[in-house]
Design an enzyme around this catalytic site. Structure first.
Site, PDB file in Angstrom:
ATOM      1  N   THR A   1       0.872  -1.178   0.000  1.00 46.43           N
ATOM      2  CA  THR A   1       0.000   0.000   0.000  1.00 46.43           C
ATOM      3  C   THR A   1       0.906   1.223   0.000  1.00 46.43           C
ATOM      4  OG1 THR A   1      -1.793  -1.071   1.202  1.00 46.43           O
ATOM      5  CG2 THR A   1      -1.624   1.332   1.445  1.00 46.43           C
TER       6      THR A   1
ATOM      7  N   ARG B   1     -14.231  -6.804  -1.032  1.00 45.79           N
ATOM      8  CA  ARG B   1     -13.617  -6.447   0.259  1.00 45.79           C
ATOM      9  C   ARG B   1     -12.960  -5.056   0.155  1.00 45.79           C
ATOM     10  NH1 ARG B   1      -8.274  -4.770   1.928  1.00 45.79           N
ATOM     11  NH2 ARG B   1      -7.978  -5.363   4.086  1.00 45.79           N
TER      12      ARG B   1
ATOM     13  N   ASP C   1      -8.912  -0.516   5.071  1.00 48.45           N
ATOM     14  CA  ASP C   1      -8.874   0.802   5.718  1.00 48.45           C
ATOM     15  C   ASP C   1      -8.573   1.942   4.757  1.00 48.45           C
ATOM     16  OD1 ASP C   1      -6.223  -0.485   5.512  1.00 48.45           O
ATOM     17  OD2 ASP C   1      -5.529   1.466   6.226  1.00 48.45           O
TER      18      ASP C   1
ATOM     19  N   THR D   1      -0.824   2.151   6.602  1.00 51.74           N
ATOM     20  CA  THR D   1      -0.608   0.943   5.797  1.00 51.74           C
ATOM     21  C   THR D   1      -0.601  -0.259   6.731  1.00 51.74           C
ATOM     22  OG1 THR D   1       1.119  -0.286   4.619  1.00 51.74           O
ATOM     23  CG2 THR D   1       1.854   1.590   5.893  1.00 51.74           C
ATOM     24  N   GLY D   2      -1.026  -1.404   6.213  1.00 50.41           N
ATOM     25  CA  GLY D   2      -1.011  -2.610   7.040  1.00 50.41           C
ATOM     26  C   GLY D   2      -2.307  -3.368   6.932  1.00 50.41           C
TER      27      GLY D   2
ATOM     28  N   GLY E   1      -5.745  -3.917   7.020  1.00 55.08           N
ATOM     29  CA  GLY E   1      -6.863  -2.986   7.019  1.00 55.08           C
ATOM     30  C   GLY E   1      -7.927  -3.297   8.056  1.00 55.08           C
TER      31      GLY E   1
HETATM   32  N1  GLY Z   1      -4.094  -1.465   4.276  1.00 59.50           N
HETATM   33  C1  GLY Z   1      -4.532  -1.956   3.024  1.00 59.50           C
HETATM   34  C2  GLY Z   1      -5.659  -2.864   3.119  1.00 59.50           C
HETATM   35  O1  GLY Z   1      -5.830  -3.553   4.111  1.00 59.50           O
HETATM   36  O2  GLY Z   1      -6.434  -2.924   2.180  1.00 59.50           O
END
Ligand code: GLY
Length: 309
Positions: free
Chosen positions: A173, A201, A204, A224-225, A227
């Protein structure tokens, strides 16, 4: 407010928090460096903070190194679905898109939603249609596919995907936060989400306060990470609020990443920039790639390694 920032940061970018195989690290660093350069050039040409974050994120959306735009992870049915957000700290205006499949630059579509509609968030084929109606270049979905991600998807289908963390820890991300000469802040985040995600889906990234937040009264953040975990603590807004309460950006970033682990058990990271040009980078993943461009055009790019595991 006029700012004469000298060597203070004007733009900070990240290329995702997670696992980054050793062989891929130079590409992540170089991709972040090029993004920061593009963002800095937009700002140096008199552009707004919003121009800066958009320019930076577009570079990373074009770079198949990252999970954004071309080269994003595929979902469970082998398609790319893209999410993005931009936010202007001057007036809190924002635009976001989710599950788009026909634009190479979701960050620019998010900005288009902000500027050309009465809404903040469009999703799916209707968001792609909005892009087309406003003259944004439309691409066939296969143009977003990379060979690497096709191979990864085939492994998922064959039940051969390696165990975590290699394939399940989201990484790639992208995001940027910027401060312009007028003293305005902006933030942007763009992602292809998680590998093998269910169609539809949304994580975040495009959610205001989660994937990004910007408020001139506090700071600009891009996260980032994982979500599903990040959204539980509204990570970007929570971090900006800590800056408003008086914490330095680095302290705020570290505090919120600690909170992420404590309250959700999830993994991720974020970048943060305040109006004084103070920035923070924190993560509880193995790595996060980043770059920081100062007002004088000097760029520092690298990978943050784990402080603790
Ligand atoms: N942080 C990116 C996602 O989970 O889509």
């Amino acid at each position: 407010m006029s700012t004469s920032k000298g060597t203070l940061p004007t733009i900070v970018v990240h290329g995702g928090a997670g696992e980054i195989p050793e062989a891929d690290r130079p590409a992540h660093v170089e991709g972040c460096r090029r993004a920061a350069q593009a963002g800095w050039e937009a700002l140096a040409a008199g552009g707004s903070a919003l121009d800066g974050v958009e320019a930076a994120v577009r570079v990373m959306e074009d770079d198949p190194t990252f999970d954004a735009g071309h080269g994003s992870f595929l979902n469970a049915v082998g398609e790319v679905e893209l999410d993005a957000i931009v936010m202007n700290g001057h007036d809190l205006s924002l635009g976001a898109v989710a599950a788009v499949q026909r634009v190479r630059h979701p960050v620019s579509l998010a900005r288009l939603v902000m500027q050309k509609s009465n809404h903040s968030f469009l999703v799916g084929p209707a968001a792609d249609d909005f892009a087309r109606q406003h003259g944004m270049p439309i691409c066939p979905p296969w143009e977003l596919l990379s060979e690497r991600e096709l191979e990864r998807w085939k492994k998922f289908q064959a039940g051969e995907a390696p165990p975590p963390p290699d394939y399940f820890t989201p990484c790639g991300t992208v995001g940027a936060v910027a401060l312009d000469e007028q003293g305005n802040l902006a933030a942007a985040t763009s992602t292809g989400g998680t590998p093998n995600k269910l169609p539809g889906r949304v994580g975040d990234s495009p959610l205001v306060g989660c994937g990004a937040y910007a408020d001139n009264r506090s700071a600009a953040a891009s996260a980032t990470g994982e979500g599903e975990a990040l959204m539980k603590i509204v990570i970007s807004k929570t971090t900006c609020d800590l800056v408003l309460q008086g914490l330095r950006p680095q302290v705020a970033a570290e505090a919120v990443v600690e909170l992420l682990g404590e309250r959700t058990g999830g993994h991720g990271g974020l970048i943060l920039l305040d109006r004084q040009g103070r920035f923070g980078i924190a993560h509880n993943t193995s790595y996060i790639a980043y770059a920081v461009a100062a007002a004088d055009g000097s760029i520092q790019a690298g990978i943050c390694y784990p402080a603790k595991k």
